[in-house]
Design a protein around this motif. Structure first.
Motif, PDB file in Angstrom:
ATOM      1  N   ASN A  81      13.813  -5.290   4.854  1.00  0.00           N
ATOM      2  CA  ASN A  81      12.402  -5.024   5.162  1.00  0.00           C
ATOM      3  C   ASN A  81      12.185  -4.799   6.652  1.00  0.00           C
ATOM      4  OD1 ASN A  81      11.314  -5.620   2.368  1.00  0.00           O
ATOM      5  ND2 ASN A  81      12.302  -7.575   2.826  1.00  0.00           N
TER       6      ASN A  81
ATOM      7  N   GLU B 203       6.454  -0.972   1.600  1.00  0.00           N
ATOM      8  CA  GLU B 203       7.109  -1.727   0.527  1.00  0.00           C
ATOM      9  C   GLU B 203       7.757  -2.988   1.089  1.00  0.00           C
ATOM     10  OE1 GLU B 203       9.952   0.780  -1.414  1.00  0.00           O
ATOM     11  OE2 GLU B 203       8.401   2.011  -2.412  1.00  0.00           O
ATOM     12  N   VAL B 204       7.875  -4.016   0.224  1.00  0.00           N
ATOM     13  CA  VAL B 204       8.605  -5.243   0.585  1.00  0.00           C
ATOM     14  C   VAL B 204       9.587  -5.540  -0.553  1.00  0.00           C
ATOM     15  CG1 VAL B 204       8.445  -7.741   0.952  1.00  0.00           C
ATOM     16  CG2 VAL B 204       6.741  -6.216   1.993  1.00  0.00           C
ATOM     17  N   THR B 205      10.870  -5.789  -0.166  1.00  0.00           N
ATOM     18  CA  THR B 205      11.904  -6.104  -1.158  1.00  0.00           C
ATOM     19  C   THR B 205      12.274  -7.578  -1.063  1.00  0.00           C
ATOM     20  OG1 THR B 205      12.779  -3.852  -1.101  1.00  0.00           O
ATOM     21  CG2 THR B 205      14.257  -5.567  -1.901  1.00  0.00           C
TER      22      THR B 205
ATOM     23  N   LEU C  87       8.973  -3.461   8.720  1.00  0.00           N
ATOM     24  CA  LEU C  87       7.579  -3.008   8.620  1.00  0.00           C
ATOM     25  C   LEU C  87       7.044  -2.698  10.026  1.00  0.00           C
ATOM     26  CD1 LEU C  87       6.361  -5.735   6.061  1.00  0.00           C
ATOM     27  CD2 LEU C  87       7.174  -3.420   5.541  1.00  0.00           C
ATOM     28  N   LYS C  88       6.781  -1.412  10.309  1.00  0.00           N
ATOM     29  CA  LYS C  88       6.277  -1.030  11.642  1.00  0.00           C
ATOM     30  C   LYS C  88       4.789  -1.355  11.759  1.00  0.00           C
ATOM     31  CE  LYS C  88       9.623   2.551  12.772  1.00  0.00           C
ATOM     32  NZ  LYS C  88       9.912   3.915  13.205  1.00  0.00           N
TER      33      LYS C  88
ATOM     34  N   GLN D  86       3.575  -1.242  19.995  1.00  0.00           N
ATOM     35  CA  GLN D  86       4.202  -1.071  18.689  1.00  0.00           C
ATOM     36  C   GLN D  86       5.355  -2.063  18.546  1.00  0.00           C
ATOM     37  OE1 GLN D  86       3.295   1.432  16.128  1.00  0.00           O
ATOM     38  NE2 GLN D  86       1.535   0.964  17.414  1.00  0.00           N
ATOM     39  N   ALA D  87       5.570  -2.580  17.315  1.00  0.00           N
ATOM     40  CA  ALA D  87       6.713  -3.472  17.048  1.00  0.00           C
ATOM     41  C   ALA D  87       7.026  -3.397  15.555  1.00  0.00           C
ATOM     42  CB  ALA D  87       6.373  -4.900  17.469  1.00  0.00           C
ATOM     43  N   ILE D  88       8.151  -4.015  15.179  1.00  0.00           N
ATOM     44  CA  ILE D  88       8.607  -3.966  13.783  1.00  0.00           C
ATOM     45  C   ILE D  88       8.825  -5.399  13.287  1.00  0.00           C
ATOM     46  CG2 ILE D  88      10.433  -3.127  12.237  1.00  0.00           C
ATOM     47  CD1 ILE D  88      11.101  -1.081  14.547  1.00  0.00           C
ATOM     48  N   ALA D  89       8.318  -5.693  12.100  1.00  0.00           N
ATOM     49  CA  ALA D  89       8.578  -7.001  11.461  1.00  0.00           C
ATOM     50  C   ALA D  89       9.817  -6.826  10.585  1.00  0.00           C
ATOM     51  CB  ALA D  89       7.383  -7.432  10.627  1.00  0.00           C
ATOM     52  N   VAL D  90      10.886  -7.544  10.924  1.00  0.00           N
ATOM     53  CA  VAL D  90      12.162  -7.441  10.195  1.00  0.00           C
ATOM     54  C   VAL D  90      12.323  -8.714   9.354  1.00  0.00           C
ATOM     55  CG1 VAL D  90      14.682  -7.334  10.460  1.00  0.00           C
ATOM     56  CG2 VAL D  90      13.188  -6.023  12.018  1.00  0.00           C
TER      57      VAL D  90
ATOM     58  N   VAL E 227       0.905  -1.162   0.000  1.00  0.00           N
ATOM     59  CA  VAL E 227       0.000   0.000   0.000  1.00  0.00           C
ATOM     60  C   VAL E 227       0.940   1.207   0.000  1.00  0.00           C
ATOM     61  CG1 VAL E 227      -1.927  -1.091   1.269  1.00  0.00           C
ATOM     62  CG2 VAL E 227      -0.107   0.076   2.532  1.00  0.00           C
TER      63      VAL E 227
ATOM     64  N   LEU F 153       1.230  -8.866  13.658  1.00  0.00           N
ATOM     65  CA  LEU F 153       1.276  -7.399  13.649  1.00  0.00           C
ATOM     66  C   LEU F 153       0.306  -6.874  12.601  1.00  0.00           C
ATOM     67  CD1 LEU F 153       5.009  -6.170  13.535  1.00  0.00           C
ATOM     68  CD2 LEU F 153       3.643  -6.792  15.509  1.00  0.00           C
TER      69      LEU F 153
ATOM     70  N   ILE G 220       0.125  -3.930  10.113  1.00  0.00           N
ATOM     71  CA  ILE G 220       1.010  -2.893   9.558  1.00  0.00           C
ATOM     72  C   ILE G 220       0.175  -1.646   9.251  1.00  0.00           C
ATOM     73  CG2 ILE G 220       2.734  -2.373   7.803  1.00  0.00           C
ATOM     74  CD1 ILE G 220       3.403  -4.744   9.736  1.00  0.00           C
ATOM     75  N   VAL G 221      -0.873  -1.889   8.456  1.00  0.00           N
ATOM     76  CA  VAL G 221      -1.923  -0.881   8.229  1.00  0.00           C
ATOM     77  C   VAL G 221      -3.223  -1.687   8.186  1.00  0.00           C
ATOM     78  CG1 VAL G 221      -0.525   0.789   6.899  1.00  0.00           C
ATOM     79  CG2 VAL G 221      -1.731  -1.048   5.707  1.00  0.00           C
TER      80      VAL G 221
ATOM     81  N   VAL H 183      10.308 -14.326   9.954  1.00  0.00           N
ATOM     82  CA  VAL H 183      10.074 -12.942  10.389  1.00  0.00           C
ATOM     83  C   VAL H 183      10.659 -12.742  11.788  1.00  0.00           C
ATOM     84  CG1 VAL H 183       8.331 -11.176  10.869  1.00  0.00           C
ATOM     85  CG2 VAL H 183       7.926 -12.851   9.042  1.00  0.00           C
ATOM     86  N   ILE H 184      11.491 -11.700  11.933  1.00  0.00           N
ATOM     87  CA  ILE H 184      12.049 -11.318  13.236  1.00  0.00           C
ATOM     88  C   ILE H 184      11.209 -10.150  13.764  1.00  0.00           C
ATOM     89  CG2 ILE H 184      14.026 -10.088  14.284  1.00  0.00           C
ATOM     90  CD1 ILE H 184      15.870 -11.718  12.461  1.00  0.00           C
ATOM     91  N   ILE H 185      10.910 -10.152  15.061  1.00  0.00           N
ATOM     92  CA  ILE H 185      10.189  -9.024  15.664  1.00  0.00           C
ATOM     93  C   ILE H 185      11.204  -8.147  16.400  1.00  0.00           C
ATOM     94  CG2 ILE H 185       8.466  -8.339  17.391  1.00  0.00           C
ATOM     95  CD1 ILE H 185       7.148  -9.534  14.966  1.00  0.00           C
ATOM     96  N   ALA H 186      11.112  -6.827  16.186  1.00  0.00           N
ATOM     97  CA  ALA H 186      11.993  -5.883  16.891  1.00  0.00           C
ATOM     98  C   ALA H 186      11.134  -4.840  17.593  1.00  0.00           C
ATOM     99  CB  ALA H 186      12.934  -5.203  15.893  1.00  0.00           C
ATOM    100  N   THR H 187      11.688  -4.301  18.703  1.00  0.00           N
ATOM    101  CA  THR H 187      10.994  -3.196  19.404  1.00  0.00           C
ATOM    102  C   THR H 187      11.988  -2.065  19.598  1.00  0.00           C
ATOM    103  OG1 THR H 187      11.624  -4.175  21.525  1.00  0.00           O
ATOM    104  CG2 THR H 187       9.422  -4.714  20.687  1.00  0.00           C
ATOM    105  N   GLU H 188      11.486  -0.822  19.577  1.00  0.00           N
ATOM    106  CA  GLU H 188      12.381   0.340  19.759  1.00  0.00           C
ATOM    107  C   GLU H 188      12.406   0.799  21.214  1.00  0.00           C
ATOM    108  OE1 GLU H 188      10.727   2.665  16.505  1.00  0.00           O
ATOM    109  OE2 GLU H 188      12.651   2.508  15.448  1.00  0.00           O
TER     110      GLU H 188
END
Lengths: 69, 69, 69, 69, 69, 69
Positions: free
Chosen positions: F7, E34-36, F9-10, F54-58, E30, F27, F29-30, E64-69
């Motif tokens: 990639n 984006e996904v590469t 994705l928040k 909140q988290a990020i998919a890496v 959307v 997660l 994303i939107v 898929v790895i999950i990360a948090t800030e």
């Protein structure tokens, strides 16, 4: 057997945490440097893995992410 | 940023071998223990990776194979 | 060396297609059943891979996707 | 649907071993050649997988390790 | 064809960056997301991928790895 | 920390489904675009993941498969 995976890290099995299908296996490569793998329960039995035994962590270069702080 | 990947190995960049789309990056974790990653050329530039700089090898536990001799 | 990867498929190397960092290696497991790997150029040289030689395709069960038509 | 993964191996489902989150699914590609996948329990239900049904093992070339004896 | 991979993200091909063995393909899922992917050059040709065409990013949940800030 | 994975994705954590060794984390994303990860139970606890956070998919570009209908 030799493998194309670029990373073969020799170490000692420090911990095995079993699950229904998968188990977590932690290797100590050198003091302070550990690598954790998730492999199937069947593989733990097939390879007769035990804490204190020698094993190798095999990792494809394309499965390694580089991060910077 | 913290990641769910179970393996984060800190080290020093020893060698960067560039390719058309991908590049090979080798980290020395401790003397005698190296990890090689294949990442995109764009990532090498984006992270400003250089030989001698500090970096972290991030590896999912499910991407580690255990071998025994 | 024994590995925890659940899939070890023995076959004959049919084709090696080199690239700058990576090379494509195709194994024939049985007539009509082929497996293609992408490994680093350095690994092709290190394992002395050649067309006609025997080799094994090693694949983690967690890297296999199942599809249905 | 066509996929970019280079390896699509058609076979018959021989065994399904369920776990809490993941399940092990073994396909017979041809007699004597099997491929085992670990997929989520939800995927087994969503794809209505059963022993005896046809299915395809889809594997990215970059997820295949080459080994030599 | 239905796949066991838990993530199937539909989008439009925004950019294709070719390499010797691999090519980089970027999908817009959307606006702003984006996904590469890195897939083989042969797959880009086989799937007849072009900028502006519809495609699907298929990703295993275990990749898929999950990360948090 | 910055990562080489192409990639990131928040999104917001919508669902966490625990298992013996692994847990499933979904997660948003939107609206309408979700990504599901399988990570270890220990990582869920270590990152203090909760629904609504909140988290990020890496995701590595080499772990993405492209499909066309």
């Amino acid at each position: 057997m030799e493998v194309s995976a670029r990373n073969s890290l020799k170490g000692t099995i420090k911990k095995i945490h079993p699950g229904a299908v998968n188990s977590e296996v932690t290797l100590e490569i050198v003091p302070g440097v550990e690598v954790t793998a998730i492999i199937t329960k069947e593989s733990v039995e097939h390879l007769q893995l035990q804490e204190g035994k020698q094993a190798i962590a095999v990792i494809k270069a394309s499965d390694v992410i580089i991060a910077t702080e």
